[in-house]
Design an enzyme around this catalytic site. Structure first.
Site, PDB file in Angstrom:
ATOM      1  N   GLU A 106       0.820  -1.211   0.000  1.00  0.00           N
ATOM      2  CA  GLU A 106       0.000   0.000   0.000  1.00  0.00           C
ATOM      3  C   GLU A 106       0.853   1.258   0.000  1.00  0.00           C
ATOM      4  O   GLU A 106       1.964   1.278   0.548  1.00  0.00           O
ATOM      5  CB  GLU A 106      -0.887   0.023   1.254  1.00  0.00           C
ATOM      6  CG  GLU A 106      -1.833  -1.153   1.355  1.00  0.00           C
ATOM      7  CD  GLU A 106      -2.491  -1.275   2.718  1.00  0.00           C
ATOM      8  OE1 GLU A 106      -3.616  -1.802   2.776  1.00  0.00           O
ATOM      9  OE2 GLU A 106      -1.875  -0.837   3.717  1.00  0.00           O
TER      10      GLU A 106
ATOM     11  N   ASP B 146      -7.370  -4.415   8.334  1.00  0.00           N
ATOM     12  CA  ASP B 146      -6.663  -3.418   7.537  1.00  0.00           C
ATOM     13  C   ASP B 146      -6.765  -3.683   6.041  1.00  0.00           C
ATOM     14  O   ASP B 146      -6.019  -3.105   5.258  1.00  0.00           O
ATOM     15  CB  ASP B 146      -5.188  -3.335   7.955  1.00  0.00           C
ATOM     16  CG  ASP B 146      -4.487  -4.696   7.890  1.00  0.00           C
ATOM     17  OD1 ASP B 146      -5.087  -5.650   7.358  1.00  0.00           O
ATOM     18  OD2 ASP B 146      -3.346  -4.798   8.381  1.00  0.00           O
TER      19      ASP B 146
END
Length: 350
Positions: free
Chosen positions: A66, A237
């Site tokens: 990410e 997450d």
């Protein structure tokens, strides 16, 4: 002819893992956590000043990579971070990260730093900070379910910021719990290793869930959560990963960092897209209520957000000035004539 030495503009302060550890140990981890929480609190109170977007994620069967960007009028930051739960089987960290803080005015980086340790610190600081607004008054006992890399940071942060004095630990891997017990020894905490998650939550005022597997799991069932509990759910997450039974969510007042991201990645992905949640900055600014009464169940559905990383980068940038805890990296090409980059390259061969 030798190539000219790099100019001052070519160098970017770099904080290595070694220097990050030295900085934290010199200041003291409790002080670092309290100061990080203060930086995060200050930035959340000026939430409208930030450009915000959900993180850019590349998902694979093995995990996720990410980018987490944000900016205010003065500075831009981003963090690169991965999450690969199976890494530990092969001797790698589940989560690694690095980050950059830059000046908006000219785009030049102001800081390049490791963020594996820094993310653990800022995550713990954010959890404890949120609990100052959401946890029961005079909370003293916290259950921590999932005793991996984040566990000790959470325990110390809640002790330093919230006054927690008792930690009840459980992990499906007893060696993880044994590791946490060893690491927390001598810190003024009463630490109990439990044989089940049900045992861990007994008498707990706060429950922290921080497991790693990227799947829909039920770490907490509805019958394990009584009135007045604060749940600090930090394991979710990514899409497809949850830790709490859905019924817990429907009984709780849910607080999040950035709703567009949390509805995709957090516990809230189990709920309809219009289910009410409160962004924590609104509570910090006095625009929304946090904990209302002693019986309310509060849930911090935390997935981590870029503004927290911005605060952490800003904090480290402020702390390293005039210290030995960084080195200068020759990272930016800086020709005498900004238009003559090729000439700079050619002269380096002469």
């Amino acid at each position: 002819m030798h190539a000219p030495a790099p100019s001052a503009l070519a160098f970017v302060p770099f904080v290595s893992v070694q220097n990050m550890m030295a900085l934290v140990n010199t200041i003291g981890i409790e002080t670092v956590l309290r100061e990080l929480a203060a930086y995060i609190d200050a930035d959340f109170r000026r939430w409208p000043d930030f450009e915000k977007t959900p993180r850019v994620a590349l998902h694979s069967v093995e995990g996720v990579i990410e980018l987490m960007p944000t900016a205010d009028a003065q500075n831009y930051s981003f963090k690169y971070v991965n999450g690969h739960p199976k890494n530990v089987r092969h001797g790698y960290q589940t989560v690694t990260a690095f980050g950059v803080l830059s000046a908006v005015s000219n785009g030049y980086p102001l800081l390049f730093t490791e963020m594996t340790l820094l993310t653990a610190l800022r995550t713990a600081a954010m959890s404890a900070l949120s609990a100052t607004y959401l946890a029961p008054k005079d909370a003293g006992t916290m259950a921590v379910i999932g005793n991996g890399a984040q566990c000790e940071f959470q325990a110390i942060a809640f002790q330093a910021i919230c006054g927690i004095n008792t930690i009840r630990l459980y992990d499906i891997d007893p060696q993880a719990t044994e590791k946490a017990v060893r690491n927390l020894a001598g810190r003024g905490l009463s630490v109990l290793a439990c044989s089940s998650s049900e045992e861990a939550v007994e008498d707990a005022d706060v429950i922290t869930t921080c497991t790693a597997d990227k799947q829909h799991a039920t770490i907490l069932t509805d019958n394990m959560v009584g009135p007045g509990i604060h749940i600090n759910a930090i394991g979710g997450d990514c899409p497809g990963k949850t830790e709490l039974h859905r019924d817990i969510l429907t009984r709780s007042s849910i607080f999040v960092e950035f709703a567009p991201q949390t509805r995709i990645e957090g516990e809230s992905q189990q709920l309809p897209s219009d289910h009410p949640v409160t962004e924590l900055w609104q509570v910090m600014r006095g625009e929304a209520e946090g904990r209302r009464d002693a019986k309310q169940i509060t849930l911090f559905d935390s997935v981590g957000f870029a503004v927290e990383d911005f605060s952490a980068l800003r904090y480290i940038h402020d702390k390293i000035g005039g210290t030995r805890f960084f080195e200068e990296l020759d990272m930016l090409a800086d020709p005498d004539d900004p238009r003559d980059l090729f000439g700079m390259l050619r002269r380096a061969t002469l």
